[in-house]
Design a protein around this motif. Sequence first.
Motif: not given
Length: 559
Positions: A260-268, A291-303
């Motif tokens: 969000p600050d405009g810097s490159k996320n270290p997803l290389q 690499a910065l990321g935001w959790m989507v959905g509940e923790e432990g319920r990725g599938v």
Amino acid sequence: MNAPDPLAAHQPWLATTHEVHNVGCELVDYDMYRGDAALVEGVQREGAAWADAELGGFGRLAGSADYLELGALANRHPPELDTHDRFGHRVDLVRFHPAYHALMREAIGRGMHSSPWTHPRPGANVARAAYIYLQTQVEAGHLCPVTMTTAAVPSLLTTPALAEAWLPKINARVYDPRNVPDAHKQGLTIGMAMTEKQGGSDVRANTTRAHPVGAATGAGAEYELVGHKFFVSAPMCDAFLVLAQAPGGLSCFLVPRWRPDGSKNPLQVLRLKRKMGNVSNASSETELRGALGWMVGEEGRGVRTIIEMVSSTRFTCMVGSAAGQRQAVALAIDHCRVRAAFGRPLIDQPLMRNVLADLALEHEGSLALTLRIGRAMDHRSDAHEDALVRLVTAVGKYWICKRTPMHAAEAMECIGGSGVMEDSPFPRLLRESPVNAIWEGSGNVQCLDVLRAMERSPAVVGALFDELDRARGGHALLDRWVDALRTDLADTADIEYRARQLVDRMALALQAALLVQHAPATVGDAFCASRLAGEGHRQFGTLPRGVDAAALVARAAPR
């Protein structure tokens, strides 16, 4: 100046080595939509008649020589990766030929990535499927990021804060390929980063770790991800849905290319994959180095969070493979009605007509099942339709996608030696044909998912037979086939071992039921006679006596 050849003056035939005749020509400048009777009828039948006029206009564009040339150019000039700029700054920039961008701009501009979300109505998924089906016949690879952008929406909706921030630009009909932060764009695309070397389809074996940045954890909270993804599609997207191990188990994260600050996320990006097919589309190996990321959905319920995404992408695999079958049929018929051998056009020779008619039948069954699932997706609030989506998406993805490589090879054989040449459309079509069978879960994964759906939700089996019973009495062979299937599904002994055989039979039953109910009698009868009688279908071109092969070929001929 060279002196004239006196021998040629007295014997002018020596200067003429050959004249070009009895050969085909490029299938261009035709109406890809109106010339496909099965598609037009299916769009009307499955609830998208309101899209007919716009699809007609797009069909003329898709079949034009200039538009088809974009697809050829996008594959002739594959993407290239620049990890750094010339000053040494990390950029992870994927460069594409302008033809690729032109196709992406058209797809995004027509809402192929978002229309069911922005304009939900009966037939929305059917209409989108028809657009994707036509666009795939021009070029398949660029539709990978289009598909993933569509499929990301239900996952993001599990986390309202992320949905509010990201969905307006994800759903926008704006294509912006610049490698800049999302804040500077009006339209965004979304990719996926699920697969790791040691796991493949077994995503629970993933080792990428997600560490909370602050005290907040759970849905919408910030994490830093560390790990390696062996297959990222497509690395030029603006953000990715990534599976990683959080403290509470495997979870899903939205990871942008820029912070969000405009810097490159270290997803290389380490390298682009060298794929045998899907050449225009970039796929990569990527490392996440905090690499910065935001959790989507509940923790432990990725599938669970990504399950609807998987369902959507599998449906689009069905669409793409049905489109590949249509392209193969159209090219083969167009060639055979021009090319003559042994004194007759190929299309008039009984054995070749048997092959062409059989290829046409295969395509028509694939398209009918695909559009039927599109209608089911439009009516998920109905229990029957929802059950069909949960069960039959895997059935159709397995069957249609696995039939397509054989179909492409047989159609190429209709062209003969010229079809093998790289200046023919067929090498690209053949290389593309196995992709959908492997991506989004290979054949075994689909069949195991069918068994899993039957075990967890027995109602889906009832929905399957309710759907098949709508064709009861339409054809004796189909009635017997369904009765035998019902008996064998009730037998659970060694069911995992028998899974492919059972799913094969489900797919054929569903295709036959749809064609018996809705297609001309020549189609439904021929499908049942060739697929449901005796030991079933063998090689293409083995239609039994009594089939009106000429009518089947005429129906499938591009116009």
